[in-house]
Write a protein that holds these residues in place. Structure first.
Motif, short mmCIF file in Angstrom:
data_model
loop_
_atom_site.label_atom_id
_atom_site.label_comp_id
_atom_site.label_asym_id
_atom_site.label_seq_id
_atom_site.Cartn_x
_atom_site.Cartn_y
_atom_site.Cartn_z
N MET A 1 0.98 -1.29 -0.26
CA MET A 1 -0.10 -0.18 -0.14
C MET A 1 1.26 1.59 0.00
O MET A 1 1.13 2.66 -0.67
CB MET A 1 -0.73 0.13 0.90
CG MET A 1 -1.57 0.93 1.51
SD MET A 1 -3.23 1.09 -0.43
CE MET A 1 -4.26 2.23 -0.30
N LEU B 1 4.14 1.36 -1.10
CA LEU B 1 4.52 1.64 -2.11
C LEU B 1 4.05 2.63 -3.28
O LEU B 1 4.47 3.07 -4.37
CB LEU B 1 5.09 0.18 -2.71
CG LEU B 1 6.05 0.23 -4.15
CD1 LEU B 1 7.62 0.62 -3.77
CD2 LEU B 1 6.22 -1.07 -3.87
N ALA B 2 2.72 1.77 -3.13
CA ALA B 2 1.34 2.37 -4.30
C ALA B 2 1.31 3.82 -3.88
O ALA B 2 1.24 4.73 -4.94
CB ALA B 2 -0.14 2.19 -4.46
N VAL B 3 0.93 4.41 -2.82
CA VAL B 3 1.53 5.76 -2.79
C VAL B 3 2.49 6.60 -2.71
O VAL B 3 2.33 7.73 -3.28
CB VAL B 3 1.13 5.31 -1.13
CG1 VAL B 3 1.59 7.10 -0.77
CG2 VAL B 3 -0.02 5.60 -0.96
N LEU C 1 4.62 5.81 -5.96
CA LEU C 1 5.01 5.10 -6.64
C LEU C 1 4.03 6.47 -7.86
O LEU C 1 4.29 6.62 -8.04
CB LEU C 1 4.00 4.09 -7.57
CG LEU C 1 5.64 3.06 -7.23
CD1 LEU C 1 5.16 1.99 -7.60
CD2 LEU C 1 6.35 3.72 -7.85
N GLN C 2 2.88 6.74 -6.45
CA GLN C 2 2.10 7.78 -7.60
C GLN C 2 2.63 9.19 -7.27
O GLN C 2 2.43 10.14 -7.44
CB GLN C 2 0.54 7.75 -6.35
CG GLN C 2 -0.24 6.25 -6.95
CD GLN C 2 -1.87 6.60 -6.36
OE1 GLN C 2 -1.79 7.17 -5.61
NE2 GLN C 2 -2.79 5.42 -7.42
#
Length: 83
Positions: free
Chosen positions: A1, A3-5, A7-8
């Protein structure tokens, strides 16, 4: 979770950097135009006050305008490299 933030956020920062570089290039062009215009206006006023010194004033005006244009070109290239 997390990591996704991250990357965004990195993707958003990349597009923000492109916008900042484009704005920087525009500001450089506007600044150089205003500077060269002010140099030309001041030179014309100086020639009107002392017509006998017009050759020296014109030569200095062209040299200074070329230096301003060179710095502006360098700054625009740096902005484009940031893209």
């Amino acid at each position: 979770m997390l990591l996704a933030v991250l990357l965004q956020a990195a993707a958003a920062a990349g597009s923000l950097g492109k916008v900042a570089a484009a704005i920087g290039a525009g500001l450089v062009a506007i600044g150089a135009g205003l500077g060269i215009g002010k140099i030309g206006g001041a030179a014309m006023e100086a020639i009107a006050r002392q017509p006998e010194a017009s050759g020296d004033i014109r030569m200095n005006m062209i040299i200074i305008a070329a230096l301003v244009e060179g710095v502006a070109l360098f700054a625009v290239l740096i902005c484009f490299l940031a893209l």
